[in-house]
Design an enzyme around this catalytic site. Structure first.
Site, PDB file in Angstrom:
ATOM      1  N   ASP A   1      94.647 -15.607 111.558  1.00 46.05           N
ATOM      2  CA  ASP A   1      94.963 -16.052 112.921  1.00 46.05           C
ATOM      3  C   ASP A   1      95.928 -15.087 113.595  1.00 46.05           C
ATOM      4  O   ASP A   1      96.508 -14.219 112.941  1.00 46.05           O
ATOM      5  CB  ASP A   1      95.544 -17.476 112.899  1.00 46.05           C
TER       6      ASP A   1
ATOM      7  N   ASN B   1     101.537 -30.246 109.782  1.00 48.06           N
ATOM      8  CA  ASN B   1     100.523 -31.145 110.352  1.00 48.06           C
ATOM      9  C   ASN B   1      99.162 -30.980 109.669  1.00 48.06           C
ATOM     10  O   ASN B   1      98.160 -31.501 110.153  1.00 48.06           O
ATOM     11  CB  ASN B   1     100.401 -30.924 111.866  1.00 48.06           C
TER      12      ASN B   1
ATOM     13  N   GLU C   1      94.172 -26.581 114.051  1.00 43.12           N
ATOM     14  CA  GLU C   1      95.067 -27.711 114.260  1.00 43.12           C
ATOM     15  C   GLU C   1      94.310 -29.030 114.030  1.00 43.12           C
ATOM     16  O   GLU C   1      93.069 -29.040 114.012  1.00 43.12           O
ATOM     17  CB  GLU C   1      95.607 -27.666 115.696  1.00 43.12           C
TER      18      GLU C   1
END
Ligand code: PGA
Length: 243
Positions: free
Chosen positions: A67, A136, A143
């Site tokens: 990323d 998370n 995400e």
């Protein structure tokens, strides 16, 4: 999933370095995805140390990034490309030639993502994707809510992720709102996956990823269905797995 629990961060970093050294010994032209963040710093330091002592040779390996922030050029000190150069490539005896940076600062990001997937395919696919996990449950920048069928793409970063990554930027508002990331399909296509997890702040995410149901809400849970995943976690990070 093979889970290896290490006593502390130092042992985790050494164990991860051993794993990479073995993979590279078996295949000198290994194709790797290299993560950023705090977790792999010990691994990079150890790999650099071994490379400088000529115990390990990255000259034939090919590198990709999982990323990158949108809008940050390679020479921006907060870009992941800069991090990888500073903490790894530039410290090796010879800067490797086959480094493929993910161009988050390019104009046509859809094309960047398509081309990046093509470059991975042309390199023969990822042999080892090394990953971290977010609090998370994200892997790379997939995400929560990322489709299990997701491909390389632009993604909006959650406030939680921007906050977690804000130290280098000084304040959360300075952290880019978007990133380019390999998708879950790209990650799952890697022949092997090495997930590194350190610290009690990751314990909940790791427990959900390993024991919870496979769900886009916990992107790392998709790893449960990969045949060759090795998770290396220190004691603090693995504290909720057996409870
Ligand atoms: P960290 O980042 O290693 O800095 O905790 C991991 C991640 O967010 O994927």
């Amino acid at each position: 999933m093979k889970l290896i629990i290490l006593k502390d961060y130092q042992s985790l970093s050494l164990c991860a370095a051993d794993f990479i050294q073995q993979q590279l010994a078996a295949k000198p032209n290994l194709v790797l995805a290299l993560p950023t963040g705090a977790t792999p710093l010990g691994l990079y330091a150890e790999l650099v140390r071994r490379a400088q002592k000529k115990q390990i040779d990255f000259s034939r390996a090919t590198f990709f990034q999982p990323d990158e922030y949108v809008g940050l050029a390679q020479n921006n000190k907060n870009s992941f490309a800069f991090y990888l150069k500073k903490n790894f490539f530039a410290q090796l005896p010879i800067f490797p030639t086959k480094v493929n940076f993910f161009s988050g600062a390019a104009k046509d990001l859809a094309k960047v993502c398509l081309d990046y997937e093509k470059a991975i395919a042309q390199a023969g696919g990822l042999d080892v994707a090394i990953l971290g996990i977010g609090q998370n449950g994200h892997i790379a920048f997939n995400e929560p809510g990322s489709a299990l069928a997701s491909r390389a793409r632009v993604i909006d970063l959650t406030m939680e992720t921007r906050r977690a990554n804000s130290t280098a930027f000084g304040k959360t508002s300075a952290v880019p709102h978007r990133a380019v990331t390999l998708g879950l399909v790209d990650i799952m296509s890697a022949k092997k996956i090495l997930l590194l997890v350190s610290g009690e702040q990751k314990a909940q995410a790791l427990a959900k990823a390993v024991k919870g149901k496979v769900s886009p809400q916990v992107p790392a849970s998709v790893l449960q269905s990969h045949p060759r995943v090795v998770i290396m976690a220190d004691r603090l990070a693995s504290s909720l797995i057996n409870s």
